[in-house]
Design a protein around this motif. Sequence first.
Motif, mmCIF file in Angstrom:
data_model
loop_
_atom_site.group_PDB
_atom_site.id
_atom_site.type_symbol
_atom_site.label_atom_id
_atom_site.label_comp_id
_atom_site.label_asym_id
_atom_site.label_seq_id
_atom_site.Cartn_x
_atom_site.Cartn_y
_atom_site.Cartn_z
ATOM 1 N N CYS A 28 51.361 27.010 -70.588
ATOM 2 C CA CYS A 28 51.736 25.768 -69.901
ATOM 3 C C CYS A 28 52.161 26.126 -68.484
ATOM 4 N N ASP A 29 52.043 25.162 -67.586
ATOM 5 C CA ASP A 29 52.461 25.371 -66.202
ATOM 6 C C ASP A 29 53.943 25.081 -66.033
ATOM 7 N N THR A 30 54.436 24.096 -66.776
ATOM 8 C CA THR A 30 55.861 23.775 -66.762
ATOM 9 C C THR A 30 56.329 23.533 -68.185
ATOM 10 N N VAL A 31 57.622 23.751 -68.406
ATOM 11 C CA VAL A 31 58.192 23.554 -69.739
ATOM 12 C C VAL A 31 59.584 22.967 -69.617
ATOM 13 N N ASN A 32 59.882 22.060 -70.499
ATOM 14 C CA ASN A 32 61.224 21.511 -70.634
ATOM 15 C C ASN A 32 61.753 21.933 -71.997
ATOM 16 N N PHE A 33 62.972 22.490 -72.028
ATOM 17 C CA PHE A 33 63.568 22.797 -73.340
ATOM 18 C C PHE A 33 65.040 22.445 -73.329
ATOM 19 N N CYS A 34 65.544 22.050 -74.506
ATOM 20 C CA CYS A 34 66.903 21.528 -74.636
ATOM 21 C C CYS A 34 67.891 22.639 -74.984
ATOM 22 N N LEU A 35 69.089 22.481 -74.443
ATOM 23 C CA LEU A 35 70.202 23.363 -74.781
ATOM 24 C C LEU A 35 71.076 22.736 -75.856
ATOM 25 N N SER A 36 70.884 21.446 -76.097
ATOM 26 C CA SER A 36 71.768 20.692 -76.992
ATOM 27 C C SER A 36 71.129 20.353 -78.332
ATOM 28 N N LYS A 37 69.911 20.807 -78.575
ATOM 29 C CA LYS A 37 69.265 20.574 -79.868
ATOM 30 C C LYS A 37 69.304 21.867 -80.683
ATOM 31 N N GLY A 38 70.281 21.974 -81.553
ATOM 32 C CA GLY A 38 70.371 23.143 -82.410
ATOM 33 C C GLY A 38 71.044 24.339 -81.785
ATOM 34 N N LEU A 39 71.197 24.340 -80.453
ATOM 35 C CA LEU A 39 71.836 25.471 -79.776
ATOM 36 C C LEU A 39 73.310 25.202 -79.487
ATOM 37 N N CYS A 40 73.771 23.995 -79.799
ATOM 38 C CA CYS A 40 75.192 23.631 -79.782
ATOM 39 C C CYS A 40 75.793 23.353 -78.410
ATOM 40 N N ALA A 41 75.037 23.488 -77.332
ATOM 41 C CA ALA A 41 75.578 23.102 -76.030
ATOM 42 C C ALA A 41 75.829 21.593 -76.033
ATOM 43 N N PRO A 42 76.861 21.118 -75.349
ATOM 44 C CA PRO A 42 77.201 19.696 -75.405
ATOM 45 C C PRO A 42 76.232 18.798 -74.654
ATOM 46 N N ILE A 43 75.527 19.358 -73.672
ATOM 47 C CA ILE A 43 74.642 18.539 -72.850
ATOM 48 C C ILE A 43 73.695 19.451 -72.094
ATOM 49 N N GLY A 44 72.516 18.944 -71.761
ATOM 50 C CA GLY A 44 71.665 19.652 -70.826
ATOM 51 C C GLY A 44 70.353 20.175 -71.350
ATOM 52 N N SER A 45 69.387 20.242 -70.430
ATOM 53 C CA SER A 45 68.074 20.817 -70.684
ATOM 54 C C SER A 45 67.655 21.613 -69.461
ATOM 55 N N ILE A 46 66.578 22.352 -69.621
ATOM 56 C CA ILE A 46 66.039 23.175 -68.546
ATOM 57 C C ILE A 46 64.587 22.797 -68.303
ATOM 58 N N LEU A 47 64.242 22.587 -67.033
ATOM 59 C CA LEU A 47 62.846 22.420 -66.629
ATOM 60 C C LEU A 47 62.460 23.658 -65.835
ATOM 61 N N ALA A 48 61.381 24.329 -66.240
ATOM 62 C CA ALA A 48 60.987 25.582 -65.606
ATOM 63 C C ALA A 48 59.527 25.544 -65.177
ATOM 64 N N GLY A 49 59.234 26.251 -64.098
ATOM 65 C CA GLY A 49 57.876 26.314 -63.564
ATOM 66 C C GLY A 49 57.824 27.243 -62.370
ATOM 67 N N THR A 50 56.907 27.006 -61.450
ATOM 68 C CA THR A 50 56.821 27.816 -60.245
ATOM 69 C C THR A 50 57.963 27.458 -59.294
ATOM 70 N N LYS A 51 58.219 28.339 -58.346
ATOM 71 C CA LYS A 51 59.260 28.069 -57.356
ATOM 72 C C LYS A 51 58.945 26.803 -56.564
ATOM 73 N N GLU A 52 57.684 26.633 -56.208
ATOM 74 C CA GLU A 52 57.288 25.458 -55.432
ATOM 75 C C GLU A 52 57.492 24.180 -56.235
ATOM 76 N N PHE A 53 57.115 24.218 -57.503
ATOM 77 C CA PHE A 53 57.278 23.037 -58.353
ATOM 78 C C PHE A 53 58.751 22.694 -58.510
ATOM 79 N N ILE A 54 59.590 23.679 -58.787
ATOM 80 C CA ILE A 54 61.008 23.433 -59.011
ATOM 81 C C ILE A 54 61.684 22.940 -57.731
ATOM 82 N N ALA A 55 61.237 23.412 -56.572
ATOM 83 C CA ALA A 55 61.790 22.918 -55.310
ATOM 84 C C ALA A 55 61.529 21.416 -55.166
ATOM 85 N N ARG A 56 60.327 20.975 -55.527
ATOM 86 C CA ARG A 56 60.027 19.541 -55.472
ATOM 87 C C ARG A 56 60.781 18.781 -56.564
ATOM 88 N N ALA A 57 60.887 19.395 -57.741
ATOM 89 C CA ALA A 57 61.599 18.742 -58.845
ATOM 90 C C ALA A 57 63.080 18.589 -58.529
#
Length: 340
Positions: A190-219
Amino acid sequence: MKFIDLRSDTVTVPTQAMKDAMYNAEVGDDVYGDDPTVNELEAFAAKLVGKEAALFVPSGTFGNQLAIMTHCRRGDEVIVGDDSHIVIHEVGASAVIAGVQLRTLRSNKGALDPVEVDAKIRGTDIHFPETGLICLENAHSLGTVISLENMRSIYAVGKNHTIPVHLDGARLFNAAAALGVNAKEITRYCDTVNFCLSKGLCAPIGSILAGTKEFIARARKGRKLMGGGLRQAGFLAAAGLVALKEMVGRISEDHANAKYLAEELSKIPSIRVNLEDVHINMVFFKAIETDKDLDRLVQEFYNRGIKINPPEDGEFRFVTNYWISKSDIDFAINTLKELL
């Protein structure tokens, strides 16, 4: 009163290690980019999934919709499975936020047919929208895991047409555990991925969107537009770091408990569960040949200290997580037997 909560793995609460990390977190203004704990989380998360950069966002839905908005232009078309979380459980956000239309394909327990994906990519015609993105989901919200071969084939289709592929990997680490691979083996397709920190990993809130530096700068700018600039977010990121460093490796325990739950459910004569579809921490089942009002079961379970969701289209879903023990499962099974 302590409840056994089988509704979802989103109900997990922070561990003591997370609470300690949050209390002691060093923070700054993340919109300015000077929150050291957020910066550490984003760098660690990007490396974990083999991407150049990452962005901390409030939720999985936020991450998916930010990805769609960043990849696509208004009026573009997104190819996605008809039973995906993006289609069913994200409130039509793709139309509202990104201004795109979704072209849904029938999936086989979450897996899309690469030939059909290729056939649905728009050609050059003044009447057609442009295909701007292909979205996959692994692990799927049906509780199934998509094979690497299927993902590889669809990613190749995207590359052939110069169309990016986004992975809704809300439960990415569940998929990795089920496949017996490192998460990077999944996210390479995949070019980009979103994954949760709060589904089964016990963090109270939050997710991560990952990709290229250029993509994340726009995101990052898109995140601000969507109201996701959280200022001193390091208090939340601290829990996310603990989630990724300490909780990912134990997810297989939840899978084992789910398989045990499914096997015990299958022993009840009026219960039908497809054991072959229990890939991660979710168990779907139906109650048949019973005159019991199934919607009333929710309240009756609650009265006995167990939280469950009502059936959807006659089907129940029980989900195991860090806070669900084998003895909790036994109590839930015995409760169901008594109530039925």
